[in-house]
Write an enzyme that holds these catalytic residues in place. Structure first.
Site, short mmCIF file in Angstrom:
data_model
loop_
_atom_site.label_atom_id
_atom_site.label_comp_id
_atom_site.label_asym_id
_atom_site.label_seq_id
_atom_site.Cartn_x
_atom_site.Cartn_y
_atom_site.Cartn_z
N GLU A 1 1.93 -3.77 -5.71
CA GLU A 1 0.82 -4.71 -5.71
C GLU A 1 -0.39 -4.07 -6.38
O GLU A 1 -0.61 -2.87 -6.26
CB GLU A 1 0.51 -5.08 -4.25
CG GLU A 1 -0.37 -6.29 -4.09
CD GLU A 1 -0.55 -6.66 -2.62
OE1 GLU A 1 0.44 -6.63 -1.85
OE2 GLU A 1 -1.69 -6.97 -2.24
N SER B 1 -4.61 2.37 -6.36
CA SER B 1 -5.66 3.40 -6.31
C SER B 1 -5.50 4.30 -7.53
O SER B 1 -4.46 4.30 -8.18
CB SER B 1 -5.53 4.23 -5.03
OG SER B 1 -4.31 4.95 -5.05
N CYS C 1 0.85 -1.20 0.00
CA CYS C 1 0.00 0.00 0.00
C CYS C 1 0.88 1.23 0.00
O CYS C 1 1.96 1.21 0.58
CB CYS C 1 -0.86 0.04 1.26
SG CYS C 1 -2.28 -1.02 1.15
N ILE C 2 0.41 2.27 -0.62
CA ILE C 2 1.20 3.51 -0.66
C ILE C 2 0.25 4.70 -0.57
O ILE C 2 -0.82 4.69 -1.19
CB ILE C 2 2.08 3.55 -1.93
CG1 ILE C 2 2.99 4.79 -1.94
CG2 ILE C 2 1.27 3.46 -3.21
CD1 ILE C 2 4.15 4.67 -2.93
N ARG D 1 0.33 16.68 -3.93
CA ARG D 1 0.67 17.65 -4.98
C ARG D 1 1.91 18.50 -4.62
O ARG D 1 2.01 19.65 -4.97
CB ARG D 1 -0.52 18.58 -5.30
CG ARG D 1 -1.78 17.81 -5.66
CD ARG D 1 -2.92 18.73 -5.95
NE ARG D 1 -2.71 19.39 -7.24
CZ ARG D 1 -3.11 18.88 -8.40
NH1 ARG D 1 -3.74 17.74 -8.43
NH2 ARG D 1 -2.87 19.53 -9.51
N THR E 1 0.23 9.17 0.21
CA THR E 1 0.65 10.48 0.72
C THR E 1 -0.58 11.09 1.38
O THR E 1 -1.65 11.14 0.76
CB THR E 1 1.12 11.41 -0.42
OG1 THR E 1 2.13 10.73 -1.17
CG2 THR E 1 1.69 12.70 0.13
N GLY F 1 5.08 16.68 -4.64
CA GLY F 1 6.23 15.85 -5.06
C GLY F 1 6.61 14.77 -4.07
O GLY F 1 7.54 14.01 -4.30
N GLY G 1 4.83 12.09 -3.19
CA GLY G 1 4.46 10.77 -3.71
C GLY G 1 5.56 10.19 -4.59
O GLY G 1 5.90 9.02 -4.48
#
Ligand code: ZN
Length: 283
Positions: free
Chosen positions: A167, A171, A133-134, A142, A136, A144, A146
């Site tokens: 994986e 999103s 999972c990732i 917005r 911000t 940078g 991420g």
């Protein structure tokens, strides 16, 4: 949370009594939560944590990364999963955090290390995923961050000597972030100073820790991959027009061998190839 008020995007399984609460207060350091401002202030007065509870593994002028073991910091990692579910549609992990490492990105100031975002990673991924999972956090999007998170995940893969991929499903925001990162990375590799006239898809992967499939999809999305029929039939060749960046294009020769070189060719010569003879690669 901290100095920020956030509006949740999705359901997250906080205690059911919280559904009626106007606001849920989250401690930005230990990620514990409370619907009651008095009990939250009581907690803040005695909470001593000033950064995520793990090893600081990277530091620059104002950003630090911490590595947190899900097994050793169960409560903190479960709290992080509850928080991140508010902003992730597909995420299903809340409780079983033991098999994961959590890489948390923070900004540092005199008050402590403030959580900006994170990615989780299986300690052993049978599928070779380098990110589970990732996210911000919305207040830092917005800016940078991420991209930095994604780049960090690939740096870890490089250190492990592996190719990695996130994986699925990603999103919507994750997919946008990855597509931008992949495109930028592939173009950086192709235009690197001193780069020879030929490079294979596998070599691009080895330099960037991206999987061959992700490199190919990126080349395809950038419309840089085409059959060059003048060189057919065997081995098959693809020409990659690259005129937007420089006055050359690339030819990818796809054979049965593992090395499939991309060769720079003059735009003028490739433009002589009848377009009807060109087909888009679908691999
Ligand atoms: Zn706390």
């Amino acid at each position: 949370m901290g100095q920020h008020e956030m509006e949740p995007w999705y359901f997250s399984p906080y205690p059911s009594s919280y559904t009626a609460a106007d606001m849920v207060h989250i401690c930005e350091f230990c990620l514990s939560y409370s619907e009651n401002i008095t009990s939250f202030e009581r907690h803040r007065a005695k909470c001593t944590l000033l950064h995520p509870p793990g090893n600081e593994i990277y530091r620059d002028d104002n950003v630090s990364f911490f590595e947190i073991d899900g097994r050793r910091q169960r409560r903190w990692c479960r709290n992080l999963c509850l928080l991140s579910k508010l902003f992730l549609d597909h995420k299903t992990l809340y409780y079983d955090v033991d098999p994961f490492l959590f890489y948390c990105m923070t900004t540092r100031d005199s008050h402590g290390c403030h959580l900006v975002g994170y990615f989780s990673k299986e300690k052993e991924s049978a599928e070779g995923y380098n990110v589970a999972c990732i996210l911000t956090l919305p207040q830092y999007q917005r800016k940078g961050f991420g991209r930095l998170l994604i780049a960090f995940s690939y740096e870890l893969s490089k250190r492990e000597g592996k190719l990695g991929s996130p994986e699925k499903p990603l999103s919507d925001l994750g997919l946008l972030g990855y597509r931008a990162y992949w495109a930028e990375t592939v173009v950086d590799v192709l235009t690197e100073e001193g780069r020879g006239p030929e490079i294979s898809v596998e070599e691009i992967g080895a330099l960037s820790a991206m999987t061959t499939a992700d490199v190919l999809h990126t080349l395809q999305n950038l419309n840089m991959l085409r059959y060059s029929v003048s060189c057919l039939p065997t081995p098959l060749r693809y020409s990659i027009p690259f005129t937007a960046l420089e006055s050359t294009s690339y030819t990818l020769r796809s054979g049965t061998t593992s090395n499939t070189p991309i060769r720079k060719v003059n735009t003028s010569s490739s433009s002589q190839t009848p377009s009807s003879n060109k087909k888009k690669n679908k691999s």
